[in-house]
Design a protein around this motif. Structure first.
Motif, PDB file in Angstrom:
ATOM      1  N   PHE A 138       0.990  -1.263   0.107  1.00  0.00           N
ATOM      2  CA  PHE A 138      -0.156   0.111  -0.248  1.00  0.00           C
ATOM      3  C   PHE A 138       0.927   1.164   0.021  1.00  0.00           C
ATOM      4  N   GLU A 139       0.584   2.222  -1.020  1.00  0.00           N
ATOM      5  CA  GLU A 139       1.356   3.375  -1.284  1.00  0.00           C
ATOM      6  C   GLU A 139       2.831   3.303  -0.768  1.00  0.00           C
ATOM      7  N   GLY A 140       3.457   2.235  -1.573  1.00  0.00           N
ATOM      8  CA  GLY A 140       4.896   2.336  -1.793  1.00  0.00           C
ATOM      9  C   GLY A 140       5.420   1.366  -0.687  1.00  0.00           C
ATOM     10  N   SER A 147      -9.905  -0.062  -1.813  1.00  0.00           N
ATOM     11  CA  SER A 147      -9.443   1.141  -2.563  1.00  0.00           C
ATOM     12  C   SER A 147     -10.768   1.955  -2.844  1.00  0.00           C
ATOM     13  N   LYS A 195      -1.934   4.398   6.755  1.00  0.00           N
ATOM     14  CA  LYS A 195      -0.919   3.628   6.272  1.00  0.00           C
ATOM     15  C   LYS A 195      -0.757   2.708   7.293  1.00  0.00           C
TER      16      LYS A 195
END
Length: 502
Positions: free
Chosen positions: A35-37, A92, A134
Motif C-alpha cells: 500500500f502506497e509504496g 480502494s 497507512k
C-alpha cells in the motif's frame, strides 16, 4: 569428509537477510499487503517469552523486501481473545464504508478466546480491524465478529481476495480438515458459498491451516489457473507441519481441483516452510510469498538468542506447464540480487571431476547466494558443501537415468524433543535427466535451495557455525561436469533489518 551434521552448542547469530522479530517469539506471517509504496509484513508475535503465547500481530514495513523497519504491534489480545492469523487488503473504493470515501487497509483475523482451563475449550470467530493512516494505527471493528463461530472449534486464518469475474470478495477459511469459502460485497457481511477438502490431497491428525488463494497465468501453457495453498498442521505420524497446494479453477463459489483428488503437491520438500502467505495488491503484479521457517514438532525448542523464529527469503511464484501437469515454480525475489558482497565469483569454464576430486574456493564465510548447473555420468554421486566443510548439505546421485537429491540433518541442543524431531534424512526425485540446476541462499541458521528452475524447493533450518561459504562440490562416485557456478558472499553492511522506529 564426514557426513555428520551436529548442532554447535550456543546461541545462534541473528540472520542477516531473513526477517526476525525484534525480540520474543514469532510464527506465521499475517496480513501481507502492499500500500502506497510499502510492503507490510504482520506476523504472529508474543514479545514476552521465547515460546508461543497470547498472540499479537507484530508489524514491519519495507520498500524493497530486504530492509525492514519494525513498527509497534498492530493487534493485541483483549477480552475477545488472542489475535490469530489472517490477511489484509486495500479497500480502494471504501466499499466497507469505514474510510469516508478514501482508500484504507482492512485486516482480517481470527479471535481465539479460551473459555476455561480445560484442553481444547475455546471458540474462534472472524474479525476485522482497519487503518486510515497507512497501517500505523488500527481500530477493531465495533461490529465484530463478522463471522460468528459455526459450532466447531478449528475455524480460523481468513484469507480475503477479490474475485473479479463474480465481483465478490472471497474469504477462504480453514475449518478442521477442509477449506470453506465465503462471499461478500462489502467486506462486512459474509455468506457461506462452498467447502473443499474431503478426500483431497493430504490429511493427517493435524488440522488444515493458513489457506491462500490466488490466480496466475500459466507459463508455457494456456490461460490461467487458481492456486489454493493449505498448511497441514503438525502431527507425529509424519514429519510435522508442511504446506500443500492445489491447482484448478475457482468460479467465485467452488474450487475445482484439476488433479486427481489423492494427488499431493508440496510447496517444499524439506521440513521448515510453513504458513505460506502471499502479498495482496502488489503494484507490479508479481505474486510474492513468504513462509515461517520452522516446524511445529520442534518450534518451541529451536535455539534462541533473545528472539525465536525467522521468515524465509521472499519468493516469486509462477505456474508452469510440465509433463506431469501445471505446477508452481518459485524464485528468490529479484530484490535479493543487488546486495553488496564481499566476494562475487564465477567459474570461468566448465570443470570435469572424477571420483575423489572436488572443486573448492577458500572463500570467506558469511551469508551467501549461489547457483550451479551439474551434469552427472551414470551411477555418479556428488556431495555439495554450502554451509560448512565438515559435512555435505546435499548429495546428488544418478542411477538408471533418475536423479535424486538427499539431505540429512542432525542436531544436539540438550532438548529431547528437539533432538528427536529436528533430525531427518530424506531423498527427493529430481528428474530423469543427468543435468540438474541448483540455486541457494544461505544465512545464519538456514539454507534455502531451489532445484531445476524452482520446481522443487528445499527449506531447512541449519544451526551450524558459519552460515554460508564458498561452495565445495565433491564427486564421490563416477564423473560429473560443473557446467556453471556463480556465487556471492554478502557482508550485510547495507542490511538494516530489525531496526525499530524510535
Amino acid at each position: 569428509m564426514s557426513f555428520e551434521n551436529t548442532l554447535v552448542q550456543g546461541a545462534p547469530s541473528r540472520p542477516e537477510f531473513h526477517f526476525t522479530p525484534p525480540n520474543g517469539w514469532m510464527n506465521d506471517p499475517n496480513g501481507l499487503v502492499f500500500f502506497e509504496g510499502e510492503y507490510h509484513l504482520f506476523y504472529q508475535y508474543y514479545p514476552a517469552a521465547m515460546v508461543w503465547g497470547p498472540m499479537h500481530w507484530g508489524h514491519a514495513v519495507s520498500t524493497d523486501l530486504v530492509h525492514w523497519t519494525h513498527l509497534d504491534a498492530a493487534l493485541l489480545p483483549d477480552d475477545d481473545g488472542m489475535c490469530f492469523s489472517g490477511s489484509a487488503i486495500v479497500d480502494s473504493s471504501d466499499c466497507c464504508g469505514l474510510f469516508g470515501g478514501k482508500p484504507g487497509l482492512i485486516a482480517f483475523y481470527t479471535a481465539h478466546r479460551v473459555l476455561s482451563d480445560a484442553p481444547n475449550d475455546y471458540v474462534q470467530e472472524q474479525c476485522i480491524a482497519y487503518s486510515s493512516d497507512k497501517g500505523r494505527s488500527w481500530q477493531k471493528y465495533a461490529g465484530n465478529p463478522v463471522i460468528a463461530p459455526p459450532g466447531f472449534r478449528d475455524f480460523r486464518d481468513p484469507k480475503v481476495v477479490w474475485h473479479e469475474q463474480s465481483q465478490h470478495w472471497i474469504m477462504a477459511l480453514a475449518c478442521g480438515q477442509s477449506i470453506r469459502f465465503y462471499r461478500s460485497t462489502n467486506l462486512l457481511d459474509w455468506t457461506l458459498a462452498s467447502e473443499f477438502g474431503a478426500g483431497q490431497g493430504r490429511h493427517t491428525t493435524g488440522p488444515w491451516e493458513c489457506p491462500d488463494l490466488f490466480e496466475l497465468p500459466v507459463e508455457g501453457g494456456e490461460g490461467s489457473r487458481w492456486v489454493l495453498v493449505v498448511g497441514v498442521g503438525a502431527s507425529e505420524d509424519n514429519w510435522g507441519s508442511f504446506t500443500q497446494y492445489f491447482v484448478g479453477d475457482f468460479d467465485g463459489v467452488h474450487f475445482h481441483n484439476e488433479n486427481a483428488a489423492p494427488e499431493v503437491l508440496l510447496m517444499d520438500e524439506s521440513r521448515d516452510f510453513y504458513a505460506v502467505q502471499s502479498w495482496s495488491d502488489v503494484a507490479d503484479g508479481r505474486r510474492l510469498a513468504i513462509a515461517w521457517m520452522n516446524n511445529w514438532l520442534y518450534a518451541n525448542q529451536i535455539p534462541e538468542n533473545g528472539w525465536r523464529g525467522n521468515m524465509s527469503v521472499v519468493r516469486e511464484l509462477a505456474l508452469v506447464a510440465t509433463d506431469a501437469g501445471i505446477r508452481l515454480r518459485q524464485d528468490f525475489a529479484r530484490e535479493f540480487g543487488g546486495q553488496a558482497a564481499q566476494a562475487q565469483k564465477s567459474l570461468p569454464a566448465s570443470v570435469s571431476l572424477s571420483a575423489g576430486q572436488d572443486y573448492r574456493d577458500e572463500g570467506a564465510q558469511g551469508p551467501g547466494y549461489g547457483r550451479t548447473s551439474l551434469t552427472l555420468s551414470p551411477c555418479a554421486a556428488v556431495a555439495l558443501y554450502l554451509q560448512q566443510y565438515a559435512w555435505p548439505d546435499l548429495e546428488l546421485s544418478l542411477e538408471a537415468g533418475a536423479l535424486s537429491l538427499s539431505h540429512r540433518r542432525e542436531g544436539q541442543s540438550g532438548d529431547e524433543r528437539f533432538e528427536r524431531y529436528f533430525a531427518h534424512d530424506f531423498s527427493v526425485a529430481a528428474g530423469n535427466a543427468p543435468r540438474i540446476e541448483l540455486e541457494w541462499f544461505s544465512d545464519h541458521g538456514s539454507l534455502e535451495v531451489l532445484v531445476n528452475g524452482g520446481l522443487i524447493s528445499l527449506t531447512s533450518l541449519c544451526f551450524s557455525p558459519g552460515g554460508g561459504q564458498a561452495p565445495v562440490i565433491a564427486v564421490t562416485e563416477g564423473q560429473a561436469v560443473i557446467e556453471s557456478l556463480t556465487w556471492s558472499l554478502f557482508d550485510g553492511a547495507e542490511q538494516d533489518d530489525n531496526q525499530s522506529v524510535a
